[in-house]
Scaffold this motif. Structure first.
Motif, mmCIF file in Angstrom:
data_model
loop_
_atom_site.group_PDB
_atom_site.id
_atom_site.type_symbol
_atom_site.label_atom_id
_atom_site.label_comp_id
_atom_site.label_asym_id
_atom_site.label_seq_id
_atom_site.Cartn_x
_atom_site.Cartn_y
_atom_site.Cartn_z
ATOM 1 N N ARG A 113 0.863 -1.197 0.000
ATOM 2 C CA ARG A 113 0.000 0.000 0.000
ATOM 3 C C ARG A 113 0.891 1.236 0.000
ATOM 4 N NH1 ARG A 113 -4.578 -1.598 4.625
ATOM 5 N NH2 ARG A 113 -5.002 -3.648 3.747
ATOM 6 N N GLU A 115 1.184 4.021 1.425
ATOM 7 C CA GLU A 115 0.871 4.911 2.535
ATOM 8 C C GLU A 115 2.134 5.646 2.960
ATOM 9 O OE1 GLU A 115 -2.169 3.475 5.472
ATOM 10 O OE2 GLU A 115 -1.262 1.564 4.942
ATOM 11 N N GLY A 120 5.202 1.087 12.324
ATOM 12 C CA GLY A 120 4.035 0.197 12.202
ATOM 13 C C GLY A 120 3.233 0.410 10.933
ATOM 14 N N ARG A 121 3.688 1.340 10.064
ATOM 15 C CA ARG A 121 2.976 1.523 8.794
ATOM 16 C C ARG A 121 3.988 1.466 7.663
ATOM 17 N NH1 ARG A 121 -0.462 6.418 9.038
ATOM 18 N NH2 ARG A 121 1.414 7.518 8.477
ATOM 19 N N LYS A 122 3.874 0.430 6.840
ATOM 20 C CA LYS A 122 4.863 0.207 5.801
ATOM 21 C C LYS A 122 4.195 0.168 4.436
ATOM 22 C CE LYS A 122 8.364 -1.826 6.725
ATOM 23 N NZ LYS A 122 9.545 -1.342 7.341
ATOM 24 N N PHE A 125 4.135 -4.634 3.635
ATOM 25 C CA PHE A 125 4.003 -5.251 4.950
ATOM 26 C C PHE A 125 3.502 -6.667 4.731
ATOM 27 C CE2 PHE A 125 -0.648 -4.863 5.178
ATOM 28 C CZ PHE A 125 -0.871 -3.901 4.200
ATOM 29 N N GLN A 127 0.934 -9.891 5.942
ATOM 30 C CA GLN A 127 -0.264 -10.263 6.698
ATOM 31 C C GLN A 127 -0.390 -11.775 6.826
ATOM 32 O OE1 GLN A 127 -3.650 -8.473 4.710
ATOM 33 N NE2 GLN A 127 -3.618 -6.685 6.046
ATOM 34 N N ARG A 258 -14.477 -0.392 10.064
ATOM 35 C CA ARG A 258 -13.317 -0.927 9.341
ATOM 36 C C ARG A 258 -13.219 -0.284 7.958
ATOM 37 N NH1 ARG A 258 -9.815 -2.339 10.728
ATOM 38 N NH2 ARG A 258 -9.313 -3.898 9.211
ATOM 39 N N ALA A 280 -3.538 -0.954 15.601
ATOM 40 C CA ALA A 280 -4.460 -2.036 15.216
ATOM 41 C C ALA A 280 -3.635 -3.235 14.765
ATOM 42 C CB ALA A 280 -5.378 -1.566 14.103
ATOM 43 N N LEU A 281 -3.752 -4.330 15.501
ATOM 44 C CA LEU A 281 -2.993 -5.539 15.137
ATOM 45 C C LEU A 281 -3.756 -6.341 14.096
ATOM 46 C CD1 LEU A 281 -1.927 -7.051 18.592
ATOM 47 C CD2 LEU A 281 -0.583 -5.584 17.092
ATOM 48 N N VAL A 282 -5.090 -6.377 14.266
ATOM 49 C CA VAL A 282 -5.911 -7.276 13.451
ATOM 50 C C VAL A 282 -7.207 -6.573 13.048
ATOM 51 C CG1 VAL A 282 -6.946 -9.588 13.349
ATOM 52 C CG2 VAL A 282 -5.178 -9.104 15.055
ATOM 53 N N GLY A 283 -7.635 -6.798 11.818
ATOM 54 C CA GLY A 283 -8.946 -6.309 11.400
ATOM 55 C C GLY A 283 -9.688 -7.453 10.735
ATOM 56 N N ALA A 304 -7.361 -10.341 9.095
ATOM 57 C CA ALA A 304 -5.954 -10.245 8.673
ATOM 58 C C ALA A 304 -5.186 -9.498 9.743
ATOM 59 C CB ALA A 304 -5.856 -9.496 7.346
ATOM 60 N N GLY A 306 -1.241 -7.864 10.800
ATOM 61 C CA GLY A 306 0.042 -7.437 10.256
ATOM 62 C C GLY A 306 1.185 -8.024 11.069
ATOM 63 N N ARG A 309 3.370 -5.563 13.004
ATOM 64 C CA ARG A 309 2.796 -5.020 14.254
ATOM 65 C C ARG A 309 2.782 -6.062 15.365
ATOM 66 N NH1 ARG A 309 -2.019 -1.119 12.010
ATOM 67 N NH2 ARG A 309 -0.710 -0.135 10.432
HETATM 68 P P1 AMP Z 1 -6.637 -4.081 6.945
HETATM 69 O O1 AMP Z 1 -6.309 -5.002 5.782
HETATM 70 O O2 AMP Z 1 -6.503 -2.631 6.595
HETATM 71 O O3 AMP Z 1 -7.910 -4.437 7.623
HETATM 72 O O4 AMP Z 1 -5.499 -4.304 8.010
HETATM 73 C C1 AMP Z 1 -5.359 -5.480 8.766
HETATM 74 C C2 AMP Z 1 -4.063 -5.435 9.532
HETATM 75 O O5 AMP Z 1 -2.957 -5.385 8.614
HETATM 76 C C3 AMP Z 1 -3.871 -4.193 10.392
HETATM 77 O O6 AMP Z 1 -4.494 -4.347 11.630
HETATM 78 C C4 AMP Z 1 -2.366 -4.141 10.513
HETATM 79 O O7 AMP Z 1 -1.891 -5.039 11.486
HETATM 80 C C5 AMP Z 1 -1.910 -4.609 9.146
HETATM 81 N N1 AMP Z 1 -1.621 -3.456 8.265
HETATM 82 C C6 AMP Z 1 -2.479 -2.804 7.450
HETATM 83 N N2 AMP Z 1 -1.840 -1.819 6.781
HETATM 84 C C7 AMP Z 1 -0.553 -1.851 7.180
HETATM 85 C C8 AMP Z 1 0.619 -1.096 6.842
HETATM 86 N N3 AMP Z 1 0.610 -0.127 5.930
HETATM 87 N N4 AMP Z 1 1.788 -1.424 7.458
HETATM 88 C C9 AMP Z 1 1.841 -2.418 8.363
HETATM 89 N N5 AMP Z 1 0.769 -3.166 8.715
HETATM 90 C C10 AMP Z 1 -0.414 -2.893 8.130
#
Ligand code: AMP
Length: 422
Positions: A113, A115, A120-122, A125, A127, A258, A280-283, A304, A306, A309
């Motif tokens: 992504r 971002e 914690g934001r890469k 990353f 999953q 979400r 957020a560890l998990v969504g 999922a 990360g 994280r």
């Molecule tokens: P999501 O797919 O957005 O629901 O995210 C699920 C999980 O993936 C999050 O809770 C994070 O643990 C991890 N995650 C999402 N985006 C990132 C990111 N840019 N960098 C690292 N971990 C991420």
């Protein structure tokens, strides 16, 4: 500007001393998910862009701003997967197994992504995710959450916080949207530009806007749990009752939606304090996903998490798995003949499962001994003409600085004794 040799911002190299932690988290996922009947599915890291546009929803941040999309040489629009679910659904539909019977799969791999990188934001990353598709029951959502909490507990993160909510079904959407739109329209002037647009394109997205001013307004918005119709309300009530039955710890957050548009009914998130803003560890949640080329959406429940994280949280608790460092034995050869004999010896010791290194460049003895220490070997096994003639080795315990003669035949057993593996 980044130095030429550094990985591009938002991506990382994972070195052998860190890999043990990754392997532990992945191995534990395999072990636990298999207990619930999940099998691993590996899908490609890139898909046709439509798989994500259709599956995730065109108005999500992920699709609007964050995808790595490019045209390939054949003029096709491809995208590096920003999440795992849409590709998994594409694969299951393609294999003809997404409808009817229940199917349980998990995946582990990189996601991409665009971002802004932060702790914690890469941008790349990783999953670990699961999907249970084909059948609908509140109990499936509960079992999925129970499995997730078991996993987190097993990796030492049992103190994480679980929040759950319901987004209702497609049938609930129009009146929830109307109520939310009416509320937010009254506050529009104080909201960010993105939300001023979202009010007409996708009002749900306002609920997870990261802007502080918007966040305060969201807190006063009507709780979604109060707006569900009877059927969705019952579904969610049943989820909560079953979570209580299993004595699982959670709180209901009536404004949790979400970031992805495909969720229906149950949504959940697990967070962990102490790892910064990206906590957020998990969504996860229950979803209905459209796959290009198929009219029927795929229904399922999944989550999922990360890996980066999870690692940050475990580091915070001081429970990371460290690499078993160093070698069991380092073979030191004095002379060409010993070098040849040690090539054979290294092979037979590795056959016995020992971690063995040796000097392959016929350097001087001192240089070889220095390397033995540098690579953290437990013992140095030294052989020259005399040792070869007597069919023995000199075995030096590097920590204790003791040296013994050992017959070559007895070496594997004696080494295992020294290493405490006998
Ligand atoms: P999501 O797919 O957005 O629901 O995210 C699920 C999980 O993936 C999050 O809770 C994070 O643990 C991890 N995650 C999402 N985006 C990132 C990111 N840019 N960098 C690292 N971990 C991420």
């Amino acid at each position: 500007m980044a130095k030429k040799t550094e990985p591009i911002p938002g991506t990382s190299d994972i070195f052998p001393d860190e890999a043990a932690e990754w392997q532990f988290l992945e191995h534990t996922a395999h072990e636990i998910f298999q207990r619930y009947g999940y099998g691993e599915l590996r899908t490609p890291s890139m898909e046709r862009t439509a798989v994500f546009e259709k599956g995730i929803g065109g108005e999500t941040d992920v699709v609007q701003k964050e995808m790595y999309t490019f045209e390939d040489r054949g003029g096709r629009s491809l995208t590096l997967r920003p999440e795992g679910t849409a590709g998994v659904m594409r694969a299951l539909v393609n294999a003809g197994i997404a409808q009817g019977d229940e199917k349980r799969v998990f995946y582990i791999g990189p996601m991409f992504r665009g971002e802004r990188p932060a702790a914690g934001r890469k941008r790349q990353f990783h999953q670990i995710g699961v999907e249970c598709v084909g059948t609908i029951a509140p109990e499936i959502d509960v079992e999925t959450i129970e499995m997730l909490l078991r996993y987190l507990d097993t990796i030492g993160l049992g103190d994480s916080k679980l929040k759950v909510n319901s987004r209702g079904t497609i049938a609930d959407r129009p009146h929830i949207q109307e109520t939310l739109t009416a509320y937010f329209r009254d506050h529009l002037a104080d909201m960010c530009e993105d939300c001023q647009r979202r009010i007409d394109t996708n009002v749900w997205r306002i609920l997870d806007c990261k802007n502080e001013a918007c966040g305060a307004i969201v807190l006063g918005s009507p709780p979604i749990t109060d707006l569900l119709d009877a059927e969705s309300g019952d579904f969610f009530k049943r989820v909560c009752e079953r979570l209580d039955l299993l004595e699982l710890d959670y709180t209901v957050d009536p404004r949790l939606v979400r970031g992805l548009d495909y969720y229906e009914h149950t949504v959940f998130e697990v967070s962990f304090d102490g790892i910064g803003a990206q906590n957020a560890l998990v969504g996860g949640g229950r979803y209905s996903i459209q796959v290009p080329g198929s009219n029927k959406p795929v229904l399922g429940t999944g989550f999922a998490m990360g890996i980066e994280r999870l690692i940050l949280a475990r580091q915070e608790l001081g429970i990371s798995t460290s690499q078993q460092e160093g070698l069991d034995a380092y073979l030191v050869s004095i002379g060409e003949e010993a070098l040849a004999a040690n090539l054979q010896l290294a092979r037979s010791l590795r056959d016995c499962g020992l971690r063995v290194g040796m000097d392959l460049q016929a350097r001087g003895t001192k240089a070889q001994m220095r390397t033995a220490n540098k690579v953290n070997a437990t013992v140095a096994i030294i052989r020259g003409e005399d040792e070869l003639a007597r069919n023995i080795v000199n075995c030096k315990n590097l920590a204790a600085s003791e040296q013994h003669e050992i017959a070559v035949d007895e070496l594997p057993d004696k080494l295992n004794e020294i290493l405490g593996k006998a």
